[in-house]
Scaffold this active site. Structure first.
Site, PDB file in Angstrom:
ATOM      1  N   ASP A  78       0.907  -1.148   0.000  1.00  0.00           N
ATOM      2  CA  ASP A  78       0.000   0.000   0.000  1.00  0.00           C
ATOM      3  C   ASP A  78       0.942   1.192   0.000  1.00  0.00           C
ATOM      4  O   ASP A  78       1.545   1.517   1.031  1.00  0.00           O
ATOM      5  CB  ASP A  78      -0.876  -0.009   1.265  1.00  0.00           C
ATOM      6  CG  ASP A  78      -1.893   1.119   1.219  1.00  0.00           C
ATOM      7  OD1 ASP A  78      -1.546   2.210   0.725  1.00  0.00           O
ATOM      8  OD2 ASP A  78      -3.028   0.916   1.672  1.00  0.00           O
ATOM      9  N   HIS A  79       1.078   1.829  -1.157  1.00  0.00           N
ATOM     10  CA  HIS A  79       2.192   2.782  -1.261  1.00  0.00           C
ATOM     11  C   HIS A  79       2.024   3.987  -0.338  1.00  0.00           C
ATOM     12  O   HIS A  79       2.995   4.672  -0.048  1.00  0.00           O
ATOM     13  CB  HIS A  79       2.435   3.207  -2.718  1.00  0.00           C
ATOM     14  CG  HIS A  79       1.367   4.078  -3.287  1.00  0.00           C
ATOM     15  ND1 HIS A  79       0.268   3.571  -3.916  1.00  0.00           N
ATOM     16  CD2 HIS A  79       1.232   5.416  -3.310  1.00  0.00           C
ATOM     17  CE1 HIS A  79      -0.503   4.568  -4.298  1.00  0.00           C
ATOM     18  NE2 HIS A  79       0.060   5.694  -3.955  1.00  0.00           N
ATOM     19  N   LYS A 107       5.026   6.536   2.332  1.00  0.00           N
ATOM     20  CA  LYS A 107       5.206   7.990   2.277  1.00  0.00           C
ATOM     21  C   LYS A 107       5.766   8.500   3.607  1.00  0.00           C
ATOM     22  O   LYS A 107       5.343   8.081   4.674  1.00  0.00           O
ATOM     23  CB  LYS A 107       3.858   8.673   1.981  1.00  0.00           C
ATOM     24  CG  LYS A 107       3.386   8.447   0.547  1.00  0.00           C
ATOM     25  CD  LYS A 107       2.080   9.146   0.300  1.00  0.00           C
ATOM     26  CE  LYS A 107       1.537   8.843  -1.074  1.00  0.00           C
ATOM     27  NZ  LYS A 107       2.290   9.456  -2.164  1.00  0.00           N
ATOM     28  N   HIS A 123      -5.950   2.656   1.182  1.00  0.00           N
ATOM     29  CA  HIS A 123      -5.166   3.804   1.665  1.00  0.00           C
ATOM     30  C   HIS A 123      -5.834   4.521   2.846  1.00  0.00           C
ATOM     31  O   HIS A 123      -5.197   4.810   3.850  1.00  0.00           O
ATOM     32  CB  HIS A 123      -4.985   4.835   0.544  1.00  0.00           C
ATOM     33  CG  HIS A 123      -4.391   4.280  -0.706  1.00  0.00           C
ATOM     34  ND1 HIS A 123      -3.394   3.338  -0.693  1.00  0.00           N
ATOM     35  CD2 HIS A 123      -4.632   4.544  -2.013  1.00  0.00           C
ATOM     36  CE1 HIS A 123      -3.069   3.039  -1.937  1.00  0.00           C
ATOM     37  NE2 HIS A 123      -3.798   3.751  -2.754  1.00  0.00           N
TER      38      HIS A 123
END
Ligand SMILES: NC(=O)c1ccc[n+]([C@@H]2O[C@H](COP(=O)([O-])OP(=O)(O)OC[C@H]3O[C@@H](n4cnc5c(N)ncnc54)[C@H](OP(=O)(O)O)[C@@H]3O)[C@@H](O)[C@H]2O)c1
Length: 510
Positions: free
Chosen positions: A201-202, A206, A264
């Site tokens: 889950d990019h 972050k 997200h």
């Protein structure tokens, strides 16, 4: 070297990437070109790839190694975080880059892959270790893992890092509802231990999302206020100016709830609301996150439409240019009922959060591109200053763009008696300089190092699908009456405002 505290250790990009061959399934695809190859190049440049490393691109179109390297070079030039490209670094990296042509279901292709990986082990001393990156349509996830196993390309999981390892990075989405997520999990765990599965889950890669834990758990001024005694509401917003562009076919299958909210936004919610973990170990953190997900109150079946609002964009103007309606985008049905906007109110039934609403909204073709979490604090009794209640203290964690944290507080206007909100503003870019690593860099590096803290565990996902599958079902059974229901360039459907108005609140102006 000075010993790092657990928090420093957690925040440090993992630099102990282990020797391995990484195989990217779907290597001629969009994600590999825009994100994965640029991430690998930047990791090479920063000296974070293992010395003993090779990468194999696996896809269907015939190509030579040289053609693949040239194409990837062009993509890296276009999409790399750092520019211009250091050709020496690229040359070094591209010598370790190979192409393997095969169909995903073809046994003969896996036999050839086995031979190639064996040769690469001998050439690069990669010691039989494998990272498989499934950058393919989700319908291929199960068959690829099955074929890898049948051809002896998956080593069993060992606690002991000295043994060969196999790790598998799985792109989102992991299922398209509860039943399909459960079926996929059953398929993949026939061949893999949960510890070998890295569900990406990019958002978790972050910087600001990682900093959220540092902010909460290293600053007593925030953590002591982080509860229902002091917080009035939390708003999480993912606002995009862009429409669905060329991804019409994909979007028609997905929609906003599946593409952004289920993964997200639920991850952001669980990090904001979690209890302090007892260590920064991957499972300790994920145990706390999953408890949040399991405490989210199921959405009310009888009046679901009051708590969850869907929308779809119509024509409108973005930055002065007229843009088409969703239903006129390429590869979209002219009668499509797929949502491009979702807003909802959630409640977390535990002691810390009882009575605090969490408002989530995500939309395409809104006026600005902003992802943020806003913690809106309760106000003081309103008898000393006439306009005190207009401006609640608000802590905003800005995830993109201009990553940073701001705190809005009240101040007396010089010479006057009334209050005015002022902002303390911290921005990563201006304080630390440079561009922070891309999320994919951090996540690939963590996987090469065997650290799955920033990857979603199955029980987190399961809880999220359990919460949201009834919404999908309700929408399927009750087609929207008035789609499209918001113009491009506006802040979404009116019904989304009503969710907050009922409680005397409103969405933050982004
Ligand atoms: N693109 C994004 O921005 C993005 C963002 C987040 C997540 N994701 C996820 O990442 C994954 C990949 O997305 P993508 O946009 O890169 O997809 P894509 O552009 O459609 O690429 C698909 C890749 O799979 C290969 N392929 C398809 N069928 C095959 C078969 N039967 N045998 C062998 N190779 C086959 C294609 O090879 P050929 O072209 O050679 O046929 C191509 O390399 C998806 O799960 C998506 O949800 C994508």
């Amino acid at each position: 070297m000075e010993k790092l505290s657990p928090l420093e250790e957690f925040n440090r990009p993992k630099k102990n990437a282990q020797p391995c061959v990484m195989v990217i399934f779907g290597a001629t695809g969009d994600l590999n070109a825009r994100k994965l190859m640029p991430a690998l190049y930047n990791l090479e440049q920063d000296g974070e790839l293992p010395v003993h490393f090779a990468c194999v691109g696996f896809a269907r179109r015939p190509k030579t190694n040289e053609q693949f390297r040239t194409e990837m070079f062009e993509k890296v030039k276009e999409f790399s975080r750092t520019k211009p490209i250091n050709e020496q670094v690229w040359d070094q990296f591209s010598n370790q880059l190979f192409y393997h042509q095969s169909e995903f279901h073809e046994d003969e292709g896996y036999e050839r892959l086995k031979k190639l990986l064996h040769d690469l082990d001998a050439k690069f001393d990669t010691q039989g270790n494998r990272v498989y990156y499934l950058s393919t349509q989700p319908s291929y996830f199960s068959i690829i893992i099955q074929k890898l196993s049948e051809h002896g390309l998956i080593s069993p999981y060992h606690e002991n890092a000295d043994q060969h390892f196999t790790r598998v990075i799985i792109e989102k989405p992991f299922g398209h509802d509860l039943a399909s997520a459960e079926a996929l999990q059953e398929d993949v765990t026939k061949y893999l231990d949960e510890n070998q599965i890295y569900r990406i889950d990019h958002y978790l890669g972050k910087e600001t999302v990682q900093n959220l834990m540092t902010l909460r758990f290293s600053n007593p001024i925030f953590e002591s206020l982080w509860n229902n005694h002091h917080i009035d509401q939390v708003q999480i917003s993912v606002s995009e100016e862009q429409g669905i562009g060329t991804r019409g076919a994909f979007w028609e299958e997905a929609g906003m709830l599946r593409d952004i909210v289920q993964n997200h936004m639920m991850q952001l919610l669980s990090i904001v609301a979690m209890e302090p973990p007892n260590s920064l170990d991957a499972n300790a953190i994920r145990n706390e996150k999953v408890k949040v997900m399991q405490s989210v109150r199921p959405l009310p079946k009888t009046h679901l439409d009051k708590s969850v609002v869907r929308g779809q964009y119509d024509t409108g103007f973005i930055e002065g240019f007229e843009v088409p309606a969703y239903r006129s985008e390429p590869n979209v049905s002219p009668t499509s009922n797929v949502e491009t906007y979702v807003a909802m109110e959630l409640h977390i039934d535990n002691w810390r959060w009882a009575g605090v609403p969490f408002y989530l909204r995500a939309g395409k073709r809104l006026p600005k591109r902003i992802t943020e979490i806003a913690i809106v604090f309760k106000q003081v009794p309103n008898y000393l200053f006439s306009n005190n209640n207009e401006f609640p203290n608000t802590l905003v964690i800005r995830i993109q763009p201009n990553e940073g944290i701001s705190l809005k507080m009240n101040c007396k206007v010089p010479g006057m008696t009334h209050l005015q909100p002022v902002k303390m503003d911290f921005r990563y870019g201006s304080y630390f300089g440079g561009t922070p690593p891309e999320a994919y860099e951090r996540l690939i590096c963590d996987c090469l190092s065997g650290d799955n803290t920033l990857f979603a565990r199955y029980d987190e996902l399961l809880a999220s699908w359990k919460l949201l599958t009834p919404v999908l079902k309700h929408w399927e059974e009750n087609p929207p009456e008035a789609f499209p229901n918001y113009h491009s360039g506006t802040w979404g459907p009116k019904a989304a405002d009503a969710i907050l108005h009922r409680e005397g609140r409103k969405w933050r102006l982004l």
